[in-house]
Design a protein around this motif. Structure first.
Motif, PDB file in Angstrom:
ATOM      1  N   THR A   1      -5.468  12.770  -0.409  1.00 37.10           N
ATOM      2  CA  THR A   1      -6.357  11.620  -0.395  1.00 37.10           C
ATOM      3  C   THR A   1      -5.551  10.331  -0.364  1.00 37.10           C
ATOM      4  O   THR A   1      -4.681  10.103  -1.207  1.00 37.10           O
ATOM      5  N   LEU A   2      -5.859   9.497   0.608  1.00 43.83           N
ATOM      6  CA  LEU A   2      -5.166   8.211   0.725  1.00 43.83           C
ATOM      7  C   LEU A   2      -5.680   7.256  -0.350  1.00 43.83           C
ATOM      8  O   LEU A   2      -6.873   7.253  -0.671  1.00 43.83           O
ATOM      9  N   PRO A   3      -4.808   6.427  -0.901  1.00 43.15           N
ATOM     10  CA  PRO A   3      -5.245   5.472  -1.920  1.00 43.15           C
ATOM     11  C   PRO A   3      -6.127   4.390  -1.307  1.00 43.15           C
ATOM     12  O   PRO A   3      -6.004   4.076  -0.126  1.00 43.15           O
TER      13      PRO A   3
ATOM     14  N   LEU B   1       2.645   9.081   4.866  1.00 43.71           N
ATOM     15  CA  LEU B   1       2.403  10.334   4.154  1.00 43.71           C
ATOM     16  C   LEU B   1       2.870  11.525   4.986  1.00 43.71           C
ATOM     17  O   LEU B   1       3.439  12.490   4.455  1.00 43.71           O
ATOM     18  N   GLY B   2       2.647  11.461   6.308  1.00 38.23           N
ATOM     19  CA  GLY B   2       3.132  12.527   7.187  1.00 38.23           C
ATOM     20  C   GLY B   2       4.642  12.625   7.178  1.00 38.23           C
ATOM     21  O   GLY B   2       5.202  13.725   7.157  1.00 38.23           O
ATOM     22  N   ASP B   3       5.316  11.472   7.177  1.00 37.81           N
ATOM     23  CA  ASP B   3       6.779  11.479   7.090  1.00 37.81           C
ATOM     24  C   ASP B   3       7.238  12.083   5.769  1.00 37.81           C
ATOM     25  O   ASP B   3       8.223  12.832   5.714  1.00 37.81           O
TER      26      ASP B   3
ATOM     27  N   ALA C   1       0.830  -1.206   0.000  1.00 38.80           N
ATOM     28  CA  ALA C   1       0.000   0.000   0.000  1.00 38.80           C
ATOM     29  C   ALA C   1       0.867   1.259   0.000  1.00 38.80           C
ATOM     30  O   ALA C   1       0.561   2.239  -0.696  1.00 38.80           O
ATOM     31  N   VAL C   2       1.944   1.226   0.779  1.00 40.51           N
ATOM     32  CA  VAL C   2       2.859   2.372   0.814  1.00 40.51           C
ATOM     33  C   VAL C   2       3.542   2.551  -0.536  1.00 40.51           C
ATOM     34  O   VAL C   2       3.693   3.675  -1.040  1.00 40.51           O
ATOM     35  N   VAL C   3       3.963   1.446  -1.152  1.00 42.73           N
ATOM     36  CA  VAL C   3       4.595   1.517  -2.476  1.00 42.73           C
ATOM     37  C   VAL C   3       3.617   2.098  -3.498  1.00 42.73           C
ATOM     38  O   VAL C   3       3.994   2.959  -4.317  1.00 42.73           O
TER      39      VAL C   3
END
Length: 321
Positions: free
Chosen positions: A143-145, A167-169, A23-25
């Protein structure tokens, strides 16, 4: 537990990590459209960056606020419930607000949303629902995926909180790099503990000029030994025309024991000695001492004039190892 149970645990852990990692990728390859604008907005803030959220989003908001503050962006967390009972006064014109809600419909954020609208305080929204009340009120939408939660029932905040944290980082580091944030700035906000010690400069740990054991090339060895004994560093600097031209260590004394007292300091000293500058990191200076198996280094300015001395024990006392 038997091997089967252990294997099931490992499989669960691996599944969670793979799901959240993927998800992060995916988010890295498809950053929110307003990301660059949000970074620019944070850079332009004259006041503080205020973060808020409730529940798990609140915990993530606290962490993002802390990361921003420690990397050069004044920031604070405001609990939405406390905001409704007086803490809205902490959110002022000149600030920027980042509100986090996975659904974008968190009722507890309502008073903050109304407050920022009333005083025209810019707002960044972070949510997976781009059409939510929160995101419609935001000036910039992160917006988060879409991604499934990692828990077996698909409801416990897991993947969503990981995405928000990442996302904050990404925001904090992007802002940090645009500010030109350097290691010496970082130490200002991290003076304690191991991290602060590793970022200490030589100038912060060294002994000053008044403590330096210094002699001239023509100084008698008797006087040199007295100077070394009084200053207790096991070393003496040889200075000519105000510049460090040599160093006498315990090893130099042992190598010149034959007729030592008939010699001059310049005859015994090691010429062109190793030295360091006051702006070097103390950890780097310690690495030099370790590499060359020495316990002290003279600190010199740009002209070669000795301005201090750093001993191995100074580094160890500061927690550098």
């Amino acid at each position: 537990m038997d091997k089967t149970a252990n294997q099931m645990i490992r499989e669960t852990a691996a599944r969670v990590l793979r799901l959240e990692g993927q998800a992060v990728v995916d988010m890295a390859e498809n950053l929110p459209a307003d990301f660059e604008a949000a970074v620019a907005a944070i850079l332009e803030v004259e006041g503080r960056v205020i973060l808020s959220g409730i529940g798990k989003s609140g915990h993530i908001a606290r962490k993002i606020s802390s990361t921003l503050a420690s990397t050069g962006t004044p920031s604070a967390f405001v609990h939405p419930a406390e905001a409704s009972h007086g803490d809205l006064g902490m959110v002022m014109p000149g600030d920027l607000v980042i509100l986090i809600s996975n659904s974008g419909e968190t009722a507890e954020l309502g008073d903050i949303v109304a407050h920022v609208a009333r005083f025209s305080i810019p707002m960044i929204g972070i949510s997976r629902n781009n059409q939510s009340t929160l995101m419609q009120a935001a000036d910039w939408r992160l917006t988060l995926p879409p991604a499934s939660e990692a828990c077996i029932i698909g409801m416990a905040p897991t993947t969503s909180t990981t995405l928000t944290l990442a996302l904050g980082d990404a925001l904090a580091v992007s802002v940090m790099e645009r500010r030109g944030f350097l290691p010496e700035h970082f130490r200002t906000f991290h003076p304690g503990g191991k991290l602060g010690a590793q970022l200490s400069k030589v100038a912060q740990l060294m002994h000053g000029v008044e403590e330096l054991p210094l002699v001239h090339p023509g100084s008698a060895m008797g006087d040199t030994l007295i100077e070394m004994s009084e200053k207790s560093f096991g070393i003496a600097g040889v200075v000519e025309d105000h510049k460090l031209v040599g160093v006498i260590s315990d090893g130099d004394l042992r190598r010149n024991m034959d007729g030592l007292m008939e010699r001059k300091a310049g005859d015994v000293a090691t010429n062109s000695p190793r030295s360091i500058g006051p702006d070097m990191l103390a950890a780097e200076a310690m690495a030099v001492m370790s590499e060359h198996k020495i316990t002290a280094l003279f600190v010199v300015d740009d002209s070669g004039r000795p301005v201090g001395l750093l001993h191995l024990h100074d580094c160890l006392r500061a927690g550098i190892a």
